[in-house]
Design a protein around this motif. Structure first.
Motif, PDB file in Angstrom:
ATOM      1  N   LEU A 167       0.882  -1.148  -0.171  1.00 35.82           N
ATOM      2  CA  LEU A 167      -0.034   0.047  -0.263  1.00 35.82           C
ATOM      3  C   LEU A 167       0.814   1.290   0.010  1.00 35.82           C
ATOM      4  O   LEU A 167       0.813   1.908  -0.789  1.00 35.82           O
ATOM      5  CB  LEU A 167      -0.861   0.075   1.124  1.00 35.82           C
ATOM      6  CG  LEU A 167      -1.471   1.199   1.284  1.00 35.82           C
ATOM      7  CD1 LEU A 167      -2.453   0.983  -0.049  1.00 35.82           C
ATOM      8  CD2 LEU A 167      -2.431   0.905   2.904  1.00 35.82           C
ATOM      9  N   VAL A 168       1.408   1.579   0.416  1.00 37.48           N
ATOM     10  CA  VAL A 168       2.964   2.275   1.171  1.00 37.48           C
ATOM     11  C   VAL A 168       3.664   2.410  -0.247  1.00 37.48           C
ATOM     12  O   VAL A 168       3.309   4.037  -0.673  1.00 37.48           O
ATOM     13  CB  VAL A 168       4.319   2.076   2.098  1.00 37.48           C
ATOM     14  CG1 VAL A 168       4.962   3.011   1.567  1.00 37.48           C
ATOM     15  CG2 VAL A 168       3.293   1.975   3.385  1.00 37.48           C
ATOM     16  N   ALA A 169       4.375   1.476  -0.957  1.00 38.03           N
ATOM     17  CA  ALA A 169       4.567   1.362  -2.028  1.00 38.03           C
ATOM     18  C   ALA A 169       3.726   2.266  -3.165  1.00 38.03           C
ATOM     19  O   ALA A 169       4.361   2.779  -4.113  1.00 38.03           O
ATOM     20  CB  ALA A 169       5.341  -0.247  -2.691  1.00 38.03           C
ATOM     21  N   ALA A 170       2.523   1.427  -3.404  1.00 40.37           N
ATOM     22  CA  ALA A 170       1.528   1.864  -4.669  1.00 40.37           C
ATOM     23  C   ALA A 170       1.346   3.428  -3.972  1.00 40.37           C
ATOM     24  O   ALA A 170       1.691   3.771  -5.364  1.00 40.37           O
ATOM     25  CB  ALA A 170       0.621   1.584  -3.847  1.00 40.37           C
ATOM     26  N   TRP A 171       1.495   4.132  -3.253  1.00 38.41           N
ATOM     27  CA  TRP A 171       1.170   5.157  -3.186  1.00 38.41           C
ATOM     28  C   TRP A 171       2.535   6.263  -3.166  1.00 38.41           C
ATOM     29  O   TRP A 171       2.440   7.656  -3.933  1.00 38.41           O
ATOM     30  CB  TRP A 171       0.416   6.066  -1.109  1.00 38.41           C
ATOM     31  CG  TRP A 171      -1.535   5.549  -1.630  1.00 38.41           C
ATOM     32  CD1 TRP A 171      -1.972   4.020  -1.099  1.00 38.41           C
ATOM     33  CD2 TRP A 171      -1.676   6.373  -2.321  1.00 38.41           C
ATOM     34  NE1 TRP A 171      -3.010   4.327  -1.123  1.00 38.41           N
ATOM     35  CE2 TRP A 171      -3.432   5.178  -2.247  1.00 38.41           C
ATOM     36  CE3 TRP A 171      -2.149   6.964  -3.969  1.00 38.41           C
ATOM     37  CZ2 TRP A 171      -4.477   5.460  -3.015  1.00 38.41           C
ATOM     38  CZ3 TRP A 171      -3.089   6.917  -4.260  1.00 38.41           C
ATOM     39  CH2 TRP A 171      -4.441   6.400  -4.029  1.00 38.41           C
ATOM     40  N   ILE A 172       3.418   5.858  -3.237  1.00 37.91           N
ATOM     41  CA  ILE A 172       4.750   6.210  -3.382  1.00 37.91           C
ATOM     42  C   ILE A 172       5.186   6.610  -5.018  1.00 37.91           C
ATOM     43  O   ILE A 172       4.983   7.442  -5.885  1.00 37.91           O
ATOM     44  CB  ILE A 172       6.082   5.871  -2.795  1.00 37.91           C
ATOM     45  CG1 ILE A 172       5.736   6.591  -1.099  1.00 37.91           C
ATOM     46  CG2 ILE A 172       6.892   6.202  -3.775  1.00 37.91           C
ATOM     47  CD1 ILE A 172       7.034   5.238  -0.802  1.00 37.91           C
ATOM     48  N   VAL A 173       4.611   5.751  -5.566  1.00 39.12           N
ATOM     49  CA  VAL A 173       4.764   5.249  -6.676  1.00 39.12           C
ATOM     50  C   VAL A 173       2.891   6.208  -7.747  1.00 39.12           C
ATOM     51  O   VAL A 173       3.420   7.255  -8.759  1.00 39.12           O
ATOM     52  CB  VAL A 173       4.525   3.972  -7.546  1.00 39.12           C
ATOM     53  CG1 VAL A 173       3.993   3.792  -9.337  1.00 39.12           C
ATOM     54  CG2 VAL A 173       5.907   2.907  -7.591  1.00 39.12           C
ATOM     55  N   LEU A 174       2.432   5.710  -7.376  1.00 38.36           N
ATOM     56  CA  LEU A 174       0.489   7.031  -7.489  1.00 38.36           C
ATOM     57  C   LEU A 174       1.219   8.254  -7.947  1.00 38.36           C
ATOM     58  O   LEU A 174       0.781   9.345  -8.805  1.00 38.36           O
ATOM     59  CB  LEU A 174      -0.714   6.272  -7.309  1.00 38.36           C
ATOM     60  CG  LEU A 174      -0.535   4.840  -7.156  1.00 38.36           C
ATOM     61  CD1 LEU A 174      -2.299   4.593  -6.782  1.00 38.36           C
ATOM     62  CD2 LEU A 174      -1.294   5.195  -9.239  1.00 38.36           C
ATOM     63  N   GLY A 175       1.979   8.586  -6.258  1.00 41.63           N
ATOM     64  CA  GLY A 175       2.140  10.264  -5.869  1.00 41.63           C
ATOM     65  C   GLY A 175       3.141  10.437  -7.206  1.00 41.63           C
ATOM     66  O   GLY A 175       2.876  11.778  -7.740  1.00 41.63           O
ATOM     67  N   LEU A 176       4.098  10.376  -7.587  1.00 41.13           N
ATOM     68  CA  LEU A 176       4.981  10.170  -8.188  1.00 41.13           C
ATOM     69  C   LEU A 176       3.800  10.392 -10.070  1.00 41.13           C
ATOM     70  O   LEU A 176       4.481  11.991 -10.780  1.00 41.13           O
ATOM     71  CB  LEU A 176       5.845   9.314  -8.497  1.00 41.13           C
ATOM     72  CG  LEU A 176       7.354   9.731  -7.411  1.00 41.13           C
ATOM     73  CD1 LEU A 176       8.258   8.158  -7.438  1.00 41.13           C
ATOM     74  CD2 LEU A 176       7.636  10.779  -7.635  1.00 41.13           C
ATOM     75  N   GLY A 177       3.085   9.371 -10.286  1.00 42.60           N
ATOM     76  CA  GLY A 177       2.445   9.247 -11.034  1.00 42.60           C
ATOM     77  C   GLY A 177       1.611  10.531 -11.589  1.00 42.60           C
ATOM     78  O   GLY A 177       1.496  11.582 -12.967  1.00 42.60           O
ATOM     79  N   LEU A 178       0.869  11.004 -10.062  1.00 38.44           N
ATOM     80  CA  LEU A 178       0.124  11.710 -10.741  1.00 38.44           C
ATOM     81  C   LEU A 178       0.651  13.681 -10.543  1.00 38.44           C
ATOM     82  O   LEU A 178      -0.022  14.361 -11.558  1.00 38.44           O
ATOM     83  CB  LEU A 178      -1.074  11.967  -9.255  1.00 38.44           C
ATOM     84  CG  LEU A 178      -1.824  11.100  -8.264  1.00 38.44           C
ATOM     85  CD1 LEU A 178      -2.639  11.451  -7.535  1.00 38.44           C
ATOM     86  CD2 LEU A 178      -2.897  11.334 -10.530  1.00 38.44           C
ATOM     87  N   MET A 179       2.013  13.329  -9.969  1.00 38.39           N
ATOM     88  CA  MET A 179       2.846  14.878 -10.532  1.00 38.39           C
ATOM     89  C   MET A 179       3.692  15.021 -11.811  1.00 38.39           C
ATOM     90  O   MET A 179       2.935  15.990 -12.078  1.00 38.39           O
ATOM     91  CB  MET A 179       4.030  15.171  -9.228  1.00 38.39           C
ATOM     92  CG  MET A 179       3.897  14.644  -7.548  1.00 38.39           C
ATOM     93  SD  MET A 179       5.341  14.612  -7.026  1.00 38.39           S
ATOM     94  CE  MET A 179       7.018  16.123  -6.984  1.00 38.39           C
ATOM     95  N   GLY A 180       3.537  13.668 -12.289  1.00 39.72           N
ATOM     96  CA  GLY A 180       4.269  13.875 -13.722  1.00 39.72           C
ATOM     97  C   GLY A 180       3.187  14.408 -14.622  1.00 39.72           C
ATOM     98  O   GLY A 180       2.781  14.823 -15.471  1.00 39.72           O
ATOM     99  N   HIS A 181       1.536  13.957 -13.883  1.00 37.64           N
ATOM    100  CA  HIS A 181       0.350  13.749 -15.184  1.00 37.64           C
ATOM    101  C   HIS A 181       0.225  15.287 -15.520  1.00 37.64           C
ATOM    102  O   HIS A 181      -0.549  15.539 -16.419  1.00 37.64           O
ATOM    103  CB  HIS A 181      -1.095  13.525 -14.132  1.00 37.64           C
ATOM    104  CG  HIS A 181      -2.342  13.269 -14.878  1.00 37.64           C
ATOM    105  ND1 HIS A 181      -2.143  12.342 -16.270  1.00 37.64           N
ATOM    106  CD2 HIS A 181      -3.289  13.614 -14.539  1.00 37.64           C
ATOM    107  CE1 HIS A 181      -3.445  12.616 -16.561  1.00 37.64           C
ATOM    108  NE2 HIS A 181      -4.238  13.489 -15.454  1.00 37.64           N
TER     109      HIS A 181
END
Length: 207
Positions: A167-181
């Motif tokens: 869960l922690v890893a997922a939100w780190i990756v998704l957070g970076l993805g949303l920033m890139g978005h």
């Protein structure tokens, strides 16, 4: 092996052909078909493990179709339009599904949809259709991060010893993805404005 621009041949520029029936386009169709399958597995069957497999296949096809198109000269005008549409449809449909399944908050969906909605309105106002802009490196990295973070998030729903870490890893990756978005959307916003104004000036001069 390169992950961005994989399959490109040095010294050879990519040519978008008028072909329709190509392997990359077939893989893009497979990605489209994966969306309703994922929705059914999560909402109707609660089969999160199988849903992760579907996401993995969809993510792989996103990379493979680009590789095949560049490596074997199968890039097409249709694929240039379909590929980003398939990516957006997959990301948004998956996000809607996860909101309904109470896996993510609706704010995650809003963070995905709002930039795309603004770009869609701007694109339609200038071009009435596809703006035919090259995909940026930020956009490619963003898509990769979101496609990686989503299955990690779904995996965290499984009752395993690593659910918390996933869960922690997922939100780190998704957070970076949303920033890139949002960064990619900002860059596309100005690119659409520039191209749209140039087209208007050209049309005005021609008349």
């Amino acid at each position: 092996m390169r992950f961005i621009g994989a399959g490109s041949r040095p010294g050879r520029s990519q040519v978008d052909h008028d072909r329709v029936f190509t392997i990359p386009n077939l893989l893009t169709v497979v990605r489209f078909m994966g969306v309703p399958l994922f929705v059914w597995l999560v909402l109707a069957q609660k089969e999160y493990g199988a849903a992760v497999v579907v996401l993995a296949v969809m993510g792989c096809t996103d990379w493979i179709d680009g590789y095949v198109a560049r490596r074997f000269d199968q890039a097409s005008k249709l694929g240039r339009v379909l590929d980003p549409i398939a990516d957006r449809l997959a990301l948004i449909a998956v996000a809607v599904t996860l909101v309904i399944a109470d896996v993510v908050h609706w704010l995650y969906l809003a963070a995905l949809v709002i930039p795309d909605a603004v770009l869609l309105v701007l694109t339609l106002s200038f071009f009435g259709g596809h703006p035919d802009l090259p995909v940026s490196v930020v956009g490619k990295v963003r898509t990769g991060l979101l496609l990686l973070g989503t299955p990690l998030l779904v995996l965290s729903r499984l009752d395993t010893a690593f659910s918390g870490e996933l869960l922690v890893a997922a939100w780190i990756v998704l957070g970076l993805g949303l920033m890139g978005h949002w960064i990619a959307a900002y860059n596309y916003f100005w690119a659409i404005l520039r191209k749209g104004r140039m087209q208007q000036d050209h049309d005005g001069g021609a008349s």
